[in-house]
Write an enzyme that holds these catalytic residues in place. Structure first.
Site, PDB file in Angstrom:
ATOM      1  N   CYS A  80      12.405  19.905  -2.560  1.00  0.00           N
ATOM      2  CA  CYS A  80      13.821  20.211  -2.746  1.00  0.00           C
ATOM      3  C   CYS A  80      14.202  21.513  -2.035  1.00  0.00           C
ATOM      4  CB  CYS A  80      14.167  20.197  -4.226  1.00  0.00           C
ATOM      5  SG  CYS A  80      15.916  19.946  -4.532  1.00  0.00           S
ATOM      6  N   HIS A 177      11.428  15.781  -6.868  1.00  0.00           N
ATOM      7  CA  HIS A 177      10.537  16.683  -7.609  1.00  0.00           C
ATOM      8  C   HIS A 177       9.413  15.930  -8.327  1.00  0.00           C
ATOM      9  CE1 HIS A 177      13.119  20.353  -7.602  1.00  0.00           C
ATOM     10  NE2 HIS A 177      14.108  19.490  -7.530  1.00  0.00           N
ATOM     11  N   GLU A 179       6.812  17.062  -9.443  1.00  0.00           N
ATOM     12  CA  GLU A 179       6.241  17.936 -10.482  1.00  0.00           C
ATOM     13  C   GLU A 179       6.955  17.778 -11.824  1.00  0.00           C
ATOM     14  OE1 GLU A 179       8.181  18.785  -8.105  1.00  0.00           O
ATOM     15  OE2 GLU A 179       9.570  20.371  -8.692  1.00  0.00           O
TER      16      GLU A 179
HETATM   17  N1  GLN Z   1      20.547  22.914  -4.200  1.00  0.00           N
HETATM   18  C1  GLN Z   1      19.402  23.776  -4.057  1.00  0.00           C
HETATM   19  C2  GLN Z   1      19.434  24.518  -2.726  1.00  0.00           C
HETATM   20  O1  GLN Z   1      20.187  24.187  -1.868  1.00  0.00           O
HETATM   21  C3  GLN Z   1      18.112  22.989  -4.178  1.00  0.00           C
HETATM   22  C4  GLN Z   1      17.978  22.407  -5.561  1.00  0.00           C
HETATM   23  C5  GLN Z   1      16.587  22.207  -6.039  1.00  0.00           C
HETATM   24  O2  GLN Z   1      15.612  22.765  -5.502  1.00  0.00           O
HETATM   25  N2  GLN Z   1      16.438  21.442  -7.093  1.00  0.00           N
HETATM   26  O3  GLN Z   1      18.709  25.429  -2.554  1.00  0.00           O
END
Ligand code: GLN
Length: 202
Positions: A80, A177, A179
Site C-alpha cells: 500500500c 495488505h 498482513e
Molecule cells: N492512502 C495512503 C497513501 O497514499 C496509503 C494507505 C495505506 O497504506 N493503507 O499514502
C-alpha cells in the site's frame, strides 16, 4: 528459518508485518536506521501514509541505503503506502507537494484511487505466485498502478483489470495488505525469495 526479515518501522502498520512473520516462525527486525539493515535478508515497507514514510526516509538518511540494499539483490516488498514509496512516479493529480520516492519500481501509481465511497473494501484475488485459492485482499485508501513500465510483471489484477500487485526482479509491491489477514502465503513466498538470496543476519 534462520534468516531475519527487516520491517521498516518509521510509520504505519509495521507491527502487523512483524506479527505475520513471527507467526511463520521467521525472525523480524524493526528497521529505523542504516545499521538495522545490516544482515537482514529482505525488507518490508509497510502500509501507512506514503508522504510521511517518504519524508522520514529522507530525515533518517535511509533513501540511498535502501536503494543500495536493493542492488544487492535482496528482496524488498512494499504494501500500500510501501508500494507508493517504491514507485518511480505518482500520478501528478494525487502526488503530495513533497513526496520522496525510492524509484525502485518502474511504475506510476495513483494514490487513493478508490475515492471516498470505497475507501476500504475486500475482495478475492488470484495472485500469480501463490496460485489458487485466491487471496482475501484488504484495500485501505489504496493506490492502483496506473502505468506499468517494461520489465515490470503484474502479479494480480482487480476484476476490472487494474494492476494491484507487481514485481520487477527482487522488488515487489502490493496495493493491498496481506498482513491484515490470517493468510500467510504472501509473507511465506516473500521469505522464500529472501532465503534464495541466502543472506545471514549479522
Ligand atoms: N492512502 C495512503 C497513501 O497514499 C496509503 C494507505 C495505506 O497504506 N493503507 O499514502
Amino acid at each position: 528459518m534462520s534468516l531475519t526479515i527487516g520491517v521498516l518501522a518509521l510509520q504505519g502498520d509495521f507491527a502487523e508485518h512483524c506479527a505475520a512473520l513471527r507467526r511463520l516462525g521467521v525472525p523480524a527486525r524493526e528497521v529505523r536506521t542504516v545499521r538495522d539493515l545490516d544482515g537482514v535478508a529482505g525488507l518490508i515497507i509497510p502500509g501507512g501514509e506514503s508522504t510521511t514514510i517518504g519524508r522520514l526516509l529522507e530525515r533518517f538518511d535511509l533513501v540511498e541505503p535502501i536503494r543500495a540494499f536493493a542492488r544487492t539483490g535482496r528482496p524488498i516488498w512494499g504494501t500500500c503506502a510501501g508500494l507508493i514509496v517504491l514507485a518511480r512516479e505518482v500520478d501528478p493529480e494525487t502526488r503530495a507537494r513533497h513526496q520522496p520516492l525510492l524509484g525502485l519500481l518502474d511504475i506510476t501509481v495513483r494514490r487513493n484511487a478508490f475515492g471516498s465511497q470505497r475507501e476500504s473494501f475486500e475482495c478475492d484475488l488470484l495472485v500469480e505466485p501463490l496460485g489458487p485459492p485466491p487471496l482475501r485482499a484488504v484495500f485501505i485508501r489504496a493506490p492502483v498502478v496506473s502505468v506499468v513500465g517494461p520489465g515490470v510483471e503484474v502479479l494480480a489484477r482487480l476484476p476490472d483489470g487494474r494492476p494491484v500487485a507487481v514485481r520487477a526482479g527482487n522488488v515487489i509491491g502490493t496495493a493491498f495488505h496481506p498482513e491484515l489477514t490470517e493468510d500467510l502465503r504472501f509473507h511465506a513466498w516473500f521469505c522464500s525469495l529472501a532465503e534464495a538470496g541466502n543472506v545471514r543476519a549479522a
